[in-house]
Design a protein around this motif. Structure first.
Motif: not given
Length: 227
Positions: A2-10, A83-90, A130-131
């Protein structure tokens, strides 16, 4: 195959998923913001054989549709949102942009990309992964915005599964694994980053690929992975 598309692939997991799928004989479409990093990742995987790259900036979901114009994507057997993004804090510390940025990248962008690619996924009776994160199951102190975005991502996956019975939908909830994001988290926590202290990204990727390769008479709906 098959063919698979991956975000955040780097990223750590995205690149590992792409490599494992390619090794199994699949074609992969790598997406990310940086064309140079995408090309380097593609070269490491296969020197360009059965690998395409597509520049997508997920920080503004409204820009995804124009970026896909002219892409001529084939039916997609798999769409992996890595793909994902994180910013921590209260809650007392986080600014509106911290909330907005994570909700855009972690929730709104996967929703919009899924919407745009659903015809391709439907054509293959494909699979959307969904990761997510352990933070999509519980919210700990200092993780409110990130956890909120990941709880919303879980809701997106659950709704999509009910709305689209002809495709398969999986949420993967990893614990901490070795990655650049983990380095950022450890810096925020004031601790050292030792990649050997965490699961490897390849371990998480194997779980994702196993879900994708589950026989069609079953669906892995939710899977938690802990180191």
């Amino acid at each position: 195959m098959g063919t698979h598309l991956i975000t955040g692939a780097t990223g750590a997991v995205g690149a590992a998923v792409a490599g494992l799928l390619h090794d199994a004989g699949h074609s992969v479409i790598l997406t990310g913001r940086d064309a140079g990093r995408l090309d380097a990742t593609a070269a490491r995987i296969a020197g360009g054989d059965r690998v395409r790259t597509l520049v997508l900036d997920l920080t503004d979901p409204r820009r995804i549709e124009p970026s896909l114009e002219g892409a001529e994507l084939p039916p997609l057997d798999g769409l992996v949102h890595g793909a994902g993004s994180v910013a921590l804090g209260t809650v007392a510390e986080l600014a509106p942009d911290d909330w907005i940025g994570q909700l855009l990248v972690n929730t709104a962008a996967p929703a919009e990309l899924t919407r745009l690619l659903l015809p391709s996924v439907r054509a293959a009776r494909g699979h959307v992964v969904f990761v997510n994160s352990g933070s999509g199951l519980r919210a700990n102190p200092g993780w409110s915005a990130y956890a909120a975005s990941k709880h919303a991502l879980r809701a997106l996956a659950d709704a999509l599964r009910a709305e689209e019975p002809e495709i398969r939908v999986t949420s993967v909830f990893p614990g901490r694994f070795a990655s650049e994001m983990q380095r950022q988290v450890r810096a925020h926590e004031g601790g050292d980053y030792d990649p050997d202290a965490f699961m490897s990204a390849r371990t998480v990727a194997k779980v994702i690929v196993n879900a994708l390769e589950t026989p069609r008479d079953a669906t892995v709906t939710d899977v938690s992975v802990r180191g």
